[in-house]
Design a protein around this motif. Structure first.
Motif, mmCIF file in Angstrom:
data_model
loop_
_atom_site.group_PDB
_atom_site.id
_atom_site.type_symbol
_atom_site.label_atom_id
_atom_site.label_comp_id
_atom_site.label_asym_id
_atom_site.label_seq_id
_atom_site.Cartn_x
_atom_site.Cartn_y
_atom_site.Cartn_z
ATOM 1 N N GLN A 9 0.831 -1.202 0.000
ATOM 2 C CA GLN A 9 0.000 0.000 0.000
ATOM 3 C C GLN A 9 0.871 1.259 0.000
ATOM 4 O O GLN A 9 0.475 2.298 -0.533
ATOM 5 N N ASN A 10 2.062 1.161 0.605
ATOM 6 C CA ASN A 10 2.980 2.304 0.613
ATOM 7 C C ASN A 10 3.446 2.628 -0.801
ATOM 8 O O ASN A 10 3.519 3.794 -1.190
ATOM 9 N N LEU A 11 3.747 1.586 -1.570
ATOM 10 C CA LEU A 11 4.175 1.778 -2.957
ATOM 11 C C LEU A 11 3.055 2.416 -3.769
ATOM 12 O O LEU A 11 3.281 3.343 -4.553
ATOM 13 N N ILE A 12 1.837 1.939 -3.560
ATOM 14 C CA ILE A 12 0.667 2.488 -4.259
ATOM 15 C C ILE A 12 0.450 3.950 -3.865
ATOM 16 O O ILE A 12 0.157 4.803 -4.708
ATOM 17 N N PHE A 13 0.623 4.233 -2.577
ATOM 18 C CA PHE A 13 0.470 5.603 -2.084
ATOM 19 C C PHE A 13 1.493 6.536 -2.721
ATOM 20 O O PHE A 13 1.155 7.634 -3.193
ATOM 21 N N PHE A 14 2.755 6.096 -2.765
ATOM 22 C CA PHE A 14 3.809 6.921 -3.353
ATOM 23 C C PHE A 14 3.559 7.157 -4.845
ATOM 24 O O PHE A 14 3.757 8.275 -5.342
ATOM 25 N N PHE A 15 3.120 6.123 -5.550
ATOM 26 C CA PHE A 15 2.831 6.281 -6.978
ATOM 27 C C PHE A 15 1.700 7.286 -7.183
ATOM 28 O O PHE A 15 1.752 8.139 -8.070
ATOM 29 N N THR A 16 0.662 7.182 -6.360
ATOM 30 C CA THR A 16 -0.468 8.115 -6.434
ATOM 31 C C THR A 16 -0.012 9.536 -6.151
ATOM 32 O O THR A 16 -0.471 10.489 -6.792
ATOM 33 N N LEU A 17 0.917 9.674 -5.209
ATOM 34 C CA LEU A 17 1.474 10.990 -4.876
ATOM 35 C C LEU A 17 2.187 11.598 -6.079
ATOM 36 O O LEU A 17 1.956 12.758 -6.439
ATOM 37 N N TYR A 18 3.031 10.804 -6.725
ATOM 38 C CA TYR A 18 3.755 11.296 -7.904
ATOM 39 C C TYR A 18 2.809 11.596 -9.058
ATOM 40 O O TYR A 18 2.995 12.580 -9.784
ATOM 41 N N LEU A 19 1.807 10.764 -9.227
ATOM 42 C CA LEU A 19 0.822 10.990 -10.285
ATOM 43 C C LEU A 19 0.087 12.306 -10.048
ATOM 44 O O LEU A 19 -0.131 13.089 -10.982
ATOM 45 N N THR A 20 -0.279 12.572 -8.807
ATOM 46 C CA THR A 20 -0.970 13.817 -8.453
ATOM 47 C C THR A 20 -0.090 15.024 -8.746
ATOM 48 O O THR A 20 -0.542 16.017 -9.337
ATOM 49 N N ILE A 21 1.177 14.945 -8.323
ATOM 50 C CA ILE A 21 2.122 16.043 -8.567
ATOM 51 C C ILE A 21 2.287 16.270 -10.067
ATOM 52 O O ILE A 21 2.311 17.412 -10.545
ATOM 53 N N TYR A 22 2.374 15.185 -10.814
ATOM 54 C CA TYR A 22 2.543 15.278 -12.266
ATOM 55 C C TYR A 22 1.349 15.969 -12.916
ATOM 56 O O TYR A 22 1.513 16.864 -13.749
ATOM 57 N N LEU A 23 0.151 15.572 -12.534
ATOM 58 C CA LEU A 23 -1.059 16.151 -13.115
ATOM 59 C C LEU A 23 -1.212 17.619 -12.737
ATOM 60 O O LEU A 23 -1.606 18.452 -13.566
ATOM 61 N N VAL A 24 -0.897 17.948 -11.483
ATOM 62 C CA VAL A 24 -0.953 19.346 -11.034
ATOM 63 C C VAL A 24 0.047 20.184 -11.821
ATOM 64 O O VAL A 24 -0.254 21.307 -12.249
#
Length: 247
Positions: A9-24
């Motif tokens: 879940q930590n890996l999924i969380f980190f990926f989601t974090l990077y995806l959010t930053i990328y989209l922003v």
């Protein structure tokens, strides 16, 4: 508990974090940039989020392990840092596959890097000390490189970007040359010498550490070629300006 494995879940969380930053970055921070430059700028922003934090996290994870060594078992903290970096490379790989599918060199680099991180994280569960040290060496220049890349992208239409590019280039090239040309090869030599001695054979198979050495060696060679090319370009530019002044 120190050597328990973090949840995926930590890996999924980190990926989601990077995806959010990328989209922003893509749709808000760099929304006024041209469509050709926006993806590269968004990639730089997630690299900012990964690079320098990863250096400090990796240093902390290494220092906190009193049994650290090339063959030591991965601690919980070290595995967490591996997850943080794996998520970044997965996100940036996705970026390249979508926007720059013909950039075979970068895609191959990311795939090779992910292989190293993921075999350490999911297969052998040992050797994070070596991988995190390599991460530190690779990312210690990240902040300068991302700033240089953004300035390079806008130097044609922004006086400020051109000024930043010209001021930053020499010190960035020097730092990168020292890290990739001397520190990296030295650590790779020490790493290879230890694994070749057979002291880690019971926990890290030869094909695994051998592939690590090969991947890092190739990355160092490409990095040296890249920075040498930049030095040549800078030299030609300075010589060109000098000749114009003489005339």
């Amino acid at each position: 508990m120190e050597f328990s494995t973090p949840s995926l879940q930590n890996l999924i969380f980190f990926f989601t974090l990077y995806l959010t930053i990328y989209l922003v970055a893509h749709f808000l921070v760099f929304k006024n940039w041209g469509s050709k430059l926006r993806p590269e700028a968004a990639s730089c922003l997630i690299s900012y989020a990964h690079g320098t934090p990863a250096v400090f996290l990796a240093i902390s994870a290494i220092i906190s392990d009193s049994n650290r060594g090339f063959a030591s078992i991965n601690t919980y903290f070290q595995t967490l840092v591996l997850d943080y970096s794996i998520a970044y490379f997965l996100m940036d790989l996705t970026h390249y596959l979508i926007f720059y599918p013909s950039d075979v060199l970068f895609i191959a680099h990311h795939l090779a890097t992910l292989f190293v991180f993921m075999t350490c994280r999911f297969l052998v569960f040992h050797g994070a000390y070596a991988i995190l040290m390599l991460l530190i060496i690779a990312e210690v220049t990240s902040f300068c490189q991302n700033t240089w890349t953004l300035a390079c992208a806008r130097k044609g239409d922004s006086e400020f970007a051109l000024k930043v590019f010209r001021i930053l280039s020499p010190p960035f090239y020097v730092l990168y040359s020292v890290v990739r040309g001397f520190v990296g090869p030295w650590f790779l030599y020490e790493m290879g010498k230890f694994y070749a001695s057979g002291e880690a054979s019971s926990v890290i198979p030869t094909w695994v550490w051998g592939s690590w050495i090969l991947v890092v060696l190739m990355a160092i060679v490409v990095s040296i070629m890249w920075i040498l090319n930049l030095w040549v370009e800078l030299y030609r530019e300075r010589i060109g300006k000098l000749e114009k002044k003489v005339r």
